[in-house]
Design an enzyme around this catalytic site. Structure first.
Site, PDB file in Angstrom:
ATOM      1  N   ASP A 200       0.809  -1.229   0.000  1.00 30.25           N
ATOM      2  CA  ASP A 200       0.000   0.000   0.000  1.00 30.25           C
ATOM      3  C   ASP A 200       0.837   1.273   0.000  1.00 30.25           C
ATOM      4  OD1 ASP A 200      -2.829  -1.072   0.234  1.00 30.25           O
ATOM      5  OD2 ASP A 200      -1.811  -2.112   1.867  1.00 30.25           O
TER       6      ASP A 200
ATOM      7  N   ASP B  96      -5.387   4.737  14.070  1.00 25.83           N
ATOM      8  CA  ASP B  96      -4.049   5.205  13.709  1.00 25.83           C
ATOM      9  C   ASP B  96      -4.049   6.509  12.926  1.00 25.83           C
ATOM     10  OD1 ASP B  96      -2.564   3.304  15.080  1.00 25.83           O
ATOM     11  OD2 ASP B  96      -2.831   1.819  13.498  1.00 25.83           O
TER      12      ASP B  96
ATOM     13  N   ARG C 115       2.958   5.177  17.051  1.00 25.49           N
ATOM     14  CA  ARG C 115       2.603   6.298  16.167  1.00 25.49           C
ATOM     15  C   ARG C 115       3.304   7.595  16.562  1.00 25.49           C
ATOM     16  NH1 ARG C 115       1.992   2.548  12.809  1.00 25.49           N
ATOM     17  NH2 ARG C 115       0.203   1.215  13.205  1.00 25.49           N
TER      18      ARG C 115
END
Ligand code: ARG
Length: 401
Positions: free
Chosen positions: A14, A124, A95
């Protein structure tokens, strides 16, 4: 000057496609940023080369594994951070460290926008964008999957059409996120919450049903941080890795939960966090002997709130910072050794010792040596129950009217 966008790059399909996809949709140059948070797998150099092969004008790689262990995993350990009492915040704490490096790269390469590969349904995206807003308020955010209609099918077609150096055939039905603190697996047949996870889901843990011989380990802490394992000095990163290996071999730290996402969806996730769960268990038991009762009770509430804030993407928020200060203060005396047996999916503590312990043998003992004056108890109980007793007298009086 052509606009520049930094992209949080994992090396997977991706985000590899996202490089060209963003370029075509926006006309901007893309800088790929890969951050090592101990996820294992391919080398950073391999990932860097792939990013360049997919059309990135620059590729920035950061070995943040020690930084992640020291500044993100250790605060989570000190907080005994478990969202909803189960989830050791594996993805949630990675993150903010990735955000730090994204902002740093944006400054270095003169980018105006930060991109990430998250969908519009998860936590996220929130963690990335709230983090970016806080550390780089002038930066814009874009998520190609969410904002530029980059679906899986389109990604595969795009990669094949452009001949990108990435495999498109490997079909993995799961969505996986992993780092040194643990591993998260979702989607596929797991979305039916009655389906039990099959063996192929797991990577950090062996099946606990058929464990090897029990493994006894002594973990030494200083001010809430693991500093040695079986007497051998370790860094936080080494401690987590060593316990991932040993507790993982015993199937410790498998978690199967339906959790409350920030966006209002309940979702099923399988976690495995052998090192994190062994460390949190040991740390909690050490706190049990070194933290004063009222402070400990209040800390449990603080730890829960802290976990919710971190889960909800508020790592850089003022309240989280204030709670950190409280938690830090409670860790002053959390030093000593915890002995535990790792076996059959469990990490069971069976010994503890500390120079800063509040456990007083002479107060606790029922044998000779008892220094506790039992005559104090009667009056204490009388006063302790007084308030409820007065209220109960009133209740009886009013009910009798
Ligand atoms: N549900 C977890 C969280 O929000 C993990 C998400 C990670 N993604 C995944 N592909 N499993 O922190």
């Amino acid at each position: 000057m052509t606009e520049r966008i930094v992209l949080a790059y994992s090396g997977g399909l991706d985000t590899s496609v996202a490089i060209g996809w963003i370029g075509e949709a926006t006309g901007a140059e893309v800088i790929a940023v890969a951050v090592d948070v101990g996820q294992g797998g391919e080398s950073l150099e391999t990932i860097r080369q792939r990013a360049l092969g997919c059309g990135a004008v620059e590729a920035y790689v950061a070995d943040a594994s020690d930084e992640f262990a020291n500044e993100y995993c250790m605060p989570t350990l000190k907080a005994n951070g478990l969202y909803q009492g189960h989830y050791p915040l594996v993805s949630a704490i990675s993150r903010p460290v990735i955000v730090k490096h994204l902002v740093k790269a944006a400054r270095e390469f003169g980018a105006t926008t930060v991109a990430h590969g998250c969908t519009g349904k998860g936590n996220d995206q929130v963690r990335f964008e709230v983090g970016i807003q806080t550390l780089g308020p002038d930066l814009k955010c874009i998520a190609p999957v969410r904002d530029l209609a980059l679906t899986r099918d389109k990604a595969i077609a795009f990669a094949e059409e452009k001949g990108l150096p990435i495999e498109t055939t490997k079909k993995n039905p799961y969505s996986i996120d992993q780092n040194v603190w643990g591993r998260a697996v979702e989607t596929g047949y797991l979305e039916d919450i009655w389906n039990a996870p099959t063996k192929d889901i797991y990577d950090y843990t062996a099946t606990p049903e058929f464990p090897p011989a029990p493994d006894e380990v002594v973990i030494s802490f200083e001010a809430g941080i693991p500093v040695a394992i079986d007497g051998v000095k370790v860094t936080p990163l080494q401690a987590i890795k060593e316990l991932n290996r040993r507790a993982g071999a015993q199937g410790v730290g498998r978690i199967d939960v339906v959790e409350d996402r920030l966006v209002g969806i309940k979702s099923r996730e399988i976690y495995e966090a052998p090192g994190a769960m062994a460390l949190i268990t040991a740390h909690k038991h050490l706190e049990d002997i070194t933290v004063e009762r009222e402070q400990a009770r209040f800390k449990a509430t603080v730890g829960q709130r802290w976990s919710e804030l971190v889960y909800d993407g508020q790592w850089f928020s003022p309240l989280k910072r204030s709670l950190d200060a409280f938690i830090e203060d409670t860790q002053k005396y959390v030093s000593g050794d915890i002995r535990m047996t790792l076996h059959g999916g469990q990490a069971i503590v069976n010994g503890r010792r500390s120079d800063t312990s509040l456990y007083d043998f002479n107060l606790a003992t029922y044998d000779t040596g008892d220094t506790f004056d039992q005559s104090m108890a009667r009056g204490f109980i009388e006063l302790w129950g007084m308030s409820a007793k007065v209220a109960s007298g009133r209740d009886i009086r009013v009910a009798g009217k």
